[in-house]
Each structure stands twice: as structure tokens, then as C-alpha cells.
Write a protein that holds these residues in place. Structure first.
Motif, PDB file in Angstrom:
ATOM      1  N   SER A  92     -49.569 -31.292 -43.653  1.00 36.66           N
ATOM      2  CA  SER A  92     -50.273 -31.504 -42.379  1.00 36.66           C
ATOM      3  C   SER A  92     -49.968 -30.330 -41.460  1.00 36.66           C
ATOM      4  O   SER A  92     -48.991 -30.341 -40.717  1.00 36.66           O
ATOM      5  CB  SER A  92     -49.814 -32.811 -41.717  1.00 36.66           C
ATOM      6  OG  SER A  92     -50.287 -33.919 -42.421  1.00 36.66           O
ATOM      7  N   PHE A  93     -50.802 -29.331 -41.533  1.00 39.27           N
ATOM      8  CA  PHE A  93     -50.588 -28.134 -40.719  1.00 39.27           C
ATOM      9  C   PHE A  93     -51.928 -27.487 -40.408  1.00 39.27           C
ATOM     10  O   PHE A  93     -52.931 -27.766 -41.054  1.00 39.27           O
ATOM     11  CB  PHE A  93     -49.658 -27.130 -41.415  1.00 39.27           C
ATOM     12  CG  PHE A  93     -50.157 -26.630 -42.740  1.00 39.27           C
ATOM     13  CD1 PHE A  93     -50.999 -25.532 -42.809  1.00 39.27           C
ATOM     14  CD2 PHE A  93     -49.795 -27.258 -43.914  1.00 39.27           C
ATOM     15  CE1 PHE A  93     -51.472 -25.062 -44.025  1.00 39.27           C
ATOM     16  CE2 PHE A  93     -50.256 -26.793 -45.146  1.00 39.27           C
ATOM     17  CZ  PHE A  93     -51.092 -25.700 -45.200  1.00 39.27           C
ATOM     18  N   GLY A  94     -51.925 -26.642 -39.394  1.00 36.25           N
ATOM     19  CA  GLY A  94     -53.150 -25.940 -39.023  1.00 36.25           C
ATOM     20  C   GLY A  94     -54.263 -26.867 -38.572  1.00 36.25           C
ATOM     21  O   GLY A  94     -55.443 -26.548 -38.722  1.00 36.25           O
ATOM     22  N   GLY A  95     -53.902 -28.045 -38.051  1.00 34.32           N
ATOM     23  CA  GLY A  95     -54.910 -28.996 -37.595  1.00 34.32           C
ATOM     24  C   GLY A  95     -55.447 -29.892 -38.686  1.00 34.32           C
ATOM     25  O   GLY A  95     -56.307 -30.736 -38.430  1.00 34.32           O
ATOM     26  N   THR A  96     -54.960 -29.755 -39.908  1.00 32.45           N
ATOM     27  CA  THR A  96     -55.415 -30.566 -41.036  1.00 32.45           C
ATOM     28  C   THR A  96     -54.435 -31.707 -41.287  1.00 32.45           C
ATOM     29  O   THR A  96     -53.222 -31.502 -41.252  1.00 32.45           O
ATOM     30  CB  THR A  96     -55.514 -29.705 -42.317  1.00 32.45           C
ATOM     31  OG1 THR A  96     -56.439 -28.656 -42.093  1.00 32.45           O
ATOM     32  CG2 THR A  96     -55.954 -30.530 -43.506  1.00 32.45           C
ATOM     33  N   THR A  97     -54.946 -32.906 -41.541  1.00 29.86           N
ATOM     34  CA  THR A  97     -54.097 -34.039 -41.901  1.00 29.86           C
ATOM     35  C   THR A  97     -53.933 -34.049 -43.403  1.00 29.86           C
ATOM     36  O   THR A  97     -54.899 -34.221 -44.142  1.00 29.86           O
ATOM     37  CB  THR A  97     -54.718 -35.370 -41.431  1.00 29.86           C
ATOM     38  OG1 THR A  97     -54.877 -35.317 -40.008  1.00 29.86           O
ATOM     39  CG2 THR A  97     -53.833 -36.541 -41.808  1.00 29.86           C
ATOM     40  N   GLY A  98     -52.706 -33.853 -43.846  1.00 22.97           N
ATOM     41  CA  GLY A  98     -52.435 -33.770 -45.274  1.00 22.97           C
ATOM     42  C   GLY A  98     -52.169 -35.114 -45.913  1.00 22.97           C
ATOM     43  O   GLY A  98     -52.180 -36.151 -45.248  1.00 22.97           O
ATOM     44  N   THR A  99     -51.916 -35.083 -47.214  1.00 25.55           N
ATOM     45  CA  THR A  99     -51.674 -36.311 -47.987  1.00 25.55           C
ATOM     46  C   THR A  99     -50.413 -36.232 -48.832  1.00 25.55           C
ATOM     47  O   THR A  99     -50.036 -37.208 -49.469  1.00 25.55           O
ATOM     48  CB  THR A  99     -52.864 -36.589 -48.925  1.00 25.55           C
ATOM     49  OG1 THR A  99     -53.048 -35.467 -49.795  1.00 25.55           O
ATOM     50  CG2 THR A  99     -54.147 -36.850 -48.131  1.00 25.55           C
ATOM     51  N   THR A 100     -49.739 -35.097 -48.847  1.00 24.24           N
ATOM     52  CA  THR A 100     -48.563 -34.916 -49.693  1.00 24.24           C
ATOM     53  C   THR A 100     -47.304 -35.281 -48.909  1.00 24.24           C
ATOM     54  O   THR A 100     -46.864 -34.537 -48.043  1.00 24.24           O
ATOM     55  CB  THR A 100     -48.450 -33.454 -50.188  1.00 24.24           C
ATOM     56  OG1 THR A 100     -49.666 -33.106 -50.853  1.00 24.24           O
ATOM     57  CG2 THR A 100     -47.276 -33.287 -51.127  1.00 24.24           C
ATOM     58  N   MET A 101     -46.752 -36.444 -49.207  1.00 27.74           N
ATOM     59  CA  MET A 101     -45.563 -36.899 -48.499  1.00 27.74           C
ATOM     60  C   MET A 101     -44.301 -36.339 -49.156  1.00 27.74           C
ATOM     61  O   MET A 101     -44.289 -36.032 -50.352  1.00 27.74           O
ATOM     62  CB  MET A 101     -45.501 -38.434 -48.481  1.00 27.74           C
ATOM     63  CG  MET A 101     -46.711 -39.076 -47.809  1.00 27.74           C
ATOM     64  SD  MET A 101     -47.072 -38.467 -46.131  1.00 27.74           S
ATOM     65  CE  MET A 101     -45.766 -39.235 -45.200  1.00 27.74           C
ATOM     66  N   ILE A 102     -43.257 -36.205 -48.377  1.00 27.34           N
ATOM     67  CA  ILE A 102     -42.000 -35.660 -48.868  1.00 27.34           C
ATOM     68  C   ILE A 102     -41.401 -36.602 -49.910  1.00 27.34           C
ATOM     69  O   ILE A 102     -41.611 -37.817 -49.851  1.00 27.34           O
ATOM     70  CB  ILE A 102     -41.037 -35.422 -47.682  1.00 27.34           C
ATOM     71  CG1 ILE A 102     -39.929 -34.462 -48.072  1.00 27.34           C
ATOM     72  CG2 ILE A 102     -40.488 -36.736 -47.138  1.00 27.34           C
ATOM     73  CD1 ILE A 102     -39.219 -33.868 -46.877  1.00 27.34           C
ATOM     74  N   THR A 103     -40.687 -36.051 -50.874  1.00 29.23           N
ATOM     75  CA  THR A 103     -40.113 -36.861 -51.942  1.00 29.23           C
ATOM     76  C   THR A 103     -38.968 -37.720 -51.424  1.00 29.23           C
ATOM     77  O   THR A 103     -38.340 -37.411 -50.403  1.00 29.23           O
ATOM     78  CB  THR A 103     -39.603 -35.968 -53.088  1.00 29.23           C
ATOM     79  OG1 THR A 103     -38.628 -35.060 -52.570  1.00 29.23           O
ATOM     80  CG2 THR A 103     -40.743 -35.181 -53.721  1.00 29.23           C
ATOM     81  N   ALA A 104     -38.685 -38.785 -52.142  1.00 30.42           N
ATOM     82  CA  ALA A 104     -37.701 -39.773 -51.708  1.00 30.42           C
ATOM     83  C   ALA A 104     -36.331 -39.155 -51.420  1.00 30.42           C
ATOM     84  O   ALA A 104     -35.682 -39.511 -50.441  1.00 30.42           O
ATOM     85  CB  ALA A 104     -37.575 -40.875 -52.749  1.00 30.42           C
ATOM     86  N   GLY A 105     -35.877 -38.238 -52.242  1.00 27.23           N
ATOM     87  CA  GLY A 105     -34.553 -37.656 -52.055  1.00 27.23           C
ATOM     88  C   GLY A 105     -34.410 -36.860 -50.770  1.00 27.23           C
ATOM     89  O   GLY A 105     -33.308 -36.734 -50.234  1.00 27.23           O
ATOM     90  N   SER A 106     -35.512 -36.324 -50.256  1.00 26.75           N
ATOM     91  CA  SER A 106     -35.486 -35.515 -49.038  1.00 26.75           C
ATOM     92  C   SER A 106     -35.978 -36.275 -47.814  1.00 26.75           C
ATOM     93  O   SER A 106     -35.959 -35.754 -46.712  1.00 26.75           O
ATOM     94  CB  SER A 106     -36.361 -34.272 -49.235  1.00 26.75           C
ATOM     95  OG  SER A 106     -35.858 -33.484 -50.290  1.00 26.75           O
TER      96      SER A 106
END
Length: 202
Positions: A92-106
Motif C-alpha cells: 500500500s504505497f503511492g496512493g494504491t491500496t495493496g493486498t499483500t499483508m506482512i507475514t505472521a512472524g513479522s
């Protein structure tokens, strides 16, 4: 320093924050956090900020022995939490809503009660009232490992505007770290609890 250095991986290139191999990055390393044009000028704690900021209210650490006044994260910690609280997609950057969530460990989540407190002022007065903290204006520490190290007082090399933040222990750009991927990008070795004892006078 963003370019790789022969024989030394002490840069963001190849670190846990190098997203250039992922399709959504367009092969770029810096774009998830920074942009050369049309950046978010409301973010004073990072140059040319490009990532969506989290608006979450966090559950905060508290303890009967804690002398510091802990408040909602701000400053540089809020930048880290924009990905690491798990509420905003990494892409989610540059005004775009992303879909890739951070992994559980992080993903540390929004409950910060089980994490070291951040966002509080660490000064000589706190060290005196606490009784078991080193004075940040006089205690010398060294961060990183050879060939890239930096030495100075706690205040000079670990604090941000006099405050303990995520970046006090972790180096997002992998410049002054004691390990690469999987190490948590810590600035001071955890062996012998040195990362704790640089501040805590135990």
C-alpha cells in the motif's frame, strides 16, 4: 547507503526490507517507503514518505515499575508499524491500496503490551528516577559490526528526538546491524543480553 558493497551486505540491498524481487515492487527497492516525487509531506520523520500510514490505536505496555510516560506510538515507530502492525498491506504505497499483508512472524499486531515500550522520553531525569537505567547523555554504546560501526552516547546513536523508538534497537536500512535476514535487524548483539544492558544498568 543503498548500493551493495563487495563482501559486505550492510545495506538495504539483500536485507529483509529489499522487496525488489516481489512483483508489486516493479523491481524497485525503495518505493514501498519512499518516492522521489509526490511524497507524503505530512510525514516529518521520514524523507519523501510513500507508504500508507496506520491509523490504529494501540494497546500500550504498562508496568508498576515503569517510570516513563508511554503514549500512542508516533514518529519513526509509526512508520514501522505501518507494515508491522498488520493493518496495512505492505504494497500500500503511492496512493494504491495493496493486498499483500506482512507475514505472521513479522506481524507484531496492535497489542503492544507484550513488547518493549516505545515512544517515551529517555533522558537523564528518567535514568535517575528509574535507578536502573544508564544516563543516555553519558553512557557510550557501539552499534553495528565491523566494517560498519558507529559509537556515541545512547542519546546520540539510539534515540530519536530523545525518545525510545522501534529504530532504537532495529535498523530498517540494515546499515548498522549485527545480522542480516532473520536477525531482526538489531543494532546491538543479543549475546549476553548486550542489547538490553546498553541501556539497562543491571
Amino acid at each position: 547507503m543503498l548500493a551493495a558493497h563487495a563482501g559486505w551486505a550492510g545495506t538495504i540491498t539483500g536485507s529483509a526490507h529489499d522487496f525488489s524481487a516481489l512483483n508489486w515492487s516493479g523491481g524497485r527497492i525503495c518505493v514501498a517507503c519512499h518516492a522521489p516525487h509526490k511524497s507524503d509531506t505530512s510525514v516529518a520523520d521520514a524523507p519523501l514518505w510513500n507508504h500508507t500510514l496506520s491509523t490504529t490505536a494501540y494497546s500500550l505496555y504498562s508496568s508498576a515499575t515503569l517510570k516513563a510516560a508511554v503514549s500512542q506510538p508516533g514518529g519513526t515507530s509509526k512508520l514501522c508499524l505501518s507494515c508491522h502492525d498488520g493493518t496495512i498491506a505492505v504494497d500500500s504505497f503511492g496512493g494504491t491500496t495493496g493486498t499483500t499483508m506482512i507475514t505472521a512472524g513479522s506481524n507484531i499486531g496492535t497489542d503492544l503490551k507484550k513488547s518493549h515500550p516505545i515512544g517515551f522520553t529517555y533522558d537523564s531525569a528518567l535514568a535517575t528516577s528509574n535507578g536502573s537505567l544508564h544516563d543516555p547523555l553519558t553512557k557510550s554504546v557501539t552499534i553495528g559490526t565491523a566494517p560498519q560501526t558507529k559509537t556515541g552516547t545512547i542519546s546520540a546513536v539510539l534515540l530519536f528526538g530523545g525518545k525510545m523508538e522501534c529504530g532504537s534497537c532495529h535498523d530498517v536500512h540494515n546499515t548498522f546491524t549485527v545480522g542480516g535476514k532473520g536477525s531482526g535487524l538489531v543494532k546491538v548483539t543479543q549475546a549476553g543480553s548486550k542489547i538490553c544492558l546498553d541501556c539497562h544498568n543491571k
